[in-house]
Motif scaffolding. Structure first.
Motif, mmCIF file in Angstrom:
data_model
loop_
_atom_site.group_PDB
_atom_site.id
_atom_site.type_symbol
_atom_site.label_atom_id
_atom_site.label_comp_id
_atom_site.label_asym_id
_atom_site.label_seq_id
_atom_site.Cartn_x
_atom_site.Cartn_y
_atom_site.Cartn_z
ATOM 1 N N THR A 280 12.637 -44.325 39.072
ATOM 2 C CA THR A 280 12.136 -43.802 37.811
ATOM 3 C C THR A 280 11.292 -42.568 38.101
ATOM 4 O O THR A 280 10.471 -42.569 39.010
ATOM 5 C CB THR A 280 11.281 -44.858 37.096
ATOM 6 O OG1 THR A 280 12.074 -46.015 36.894
ATOM 7 C CG2 THR A 280 10.790 -44.356 35.759
ATOM 8 N N ALA A 281 11.508 -41.518 37.324
ATOM 9 C CA ALA A 281 10.767 -40.267 37.496
ATOM 10 C C ALA A 281 9.531 -40.289 36.606
ATOM 11 O O ALA A 281 9.535 -39.763 35.503
ATOM 12 C CB ALA A 281 11.654 -39.070 37.169
ATOM 13 N N ASN A 282 8.463 -40.933 37.075
ATOM 14 C CA ASN A 282 7.225 -40.986 36.309
ATOM 15 C C ASN A 282 6.508 -39.641 36.311
ATOM 16 O O ASN A 282 5.730 -39.355 35.410
ATOM 17 C CB ASN A 282 6.302 -42.065 36.862
ATOM 18 C CG ASN A 282 6.873 -43.445 36.674
ATOM 19 O OD1 ASN A 282 7.545 -43.722 35.687
ATOM 20 N ND2 ASN A 282 6.624 -44.321 37.619
ATOM 21 N N ASP A 283 6.777 -38.827 37.312
ATOM 22 C CA ASP A 283 6.176 -37.495 37.406
ATOM 23 C C ASP A 283 7.182 -36.454 36.920
ATOM 24 O O ASP A 283 7.550 -35.532 37.634
ATOM 25 C CB ASP A 283 5.722 -37.206 38.834
ATOM 26 C CG ASP A 283 6.836 -37.375 39.850
ATOM 27 O OD1 ASP A 283 7.860 -37.992 39.511
ATOM 28 O OD2 ASP A 283 6.689 -36.879 40.968
ATOM 29 N N TRP A 284 7.625 -36.604 35.694
ATOM 30 C CA TRP A 284 8.684 -35.778 35.119
ATOM 31 C C TRP A 284 8.361 -34.293 35.120
ATOM 32 O O TRP A 284 9.239 -33.455 35.206
ATOM 33 C CB TRP A 284 9.022 -36.257 33.712
ATOM 34 C CG TRP A 284 7.833 -36.553 32.862
ATOM 35 C CD1 TRP A 284 7.171 -37.748 32.762
ATOM 36 C CD2 TRP A 284 7.133 -35.645 32.024
ATOM 37 N NE1 TRP A 284 6.111 -37.639 31.911
ATOM 38 C CE2 TRP A 284 6.059 -36.352 31.430
ATOM 39 C CE3 TRP A 284 7.305 -34.308 31.706
ATOM 40 C CZ2 TRP A 284 5.177 -35.753 30.555
ATOM 41 C CZ3 TRP A 284 6.420 -33.724 30.821
ATOM 42 C CH2 TRP A 284 5.374 -34.444 30.257
#
Length: 58
Positions: free
Chosen positions: A13-17
């Motif tokens: 998951t790309a939490n730091d988009w």
């Protein structure tokens, strides 16, 4: 095509988009990194909403 099924590919998951130059994911969605692609998926049922192909082709 649903994304919720088990995948052999590496995914995270790309939490730091912002790091990836992506927009804020709308409510109920999330960005997911799979190999060299980035997917915007529905967090509830796993359906793919948007795909960014070859995200690291530089």
């Amino acid at each position: 095509m649903a994304f919720a099924s088990a995948s052999i590919s590496r995914r995270a998951t790309a939490n730091d988009w912002r790091t990836y130059g992506l927009g804020y994911p709308p409510e109920g969605t999330r960005w997911v990194l799979v190999d060299n692609h980035i997917y915007l998926i529905d967090a509830y049922d796993g359906y793919i909403i948007q795909v960014i192909y070859d995200a690291w082709s530089w």
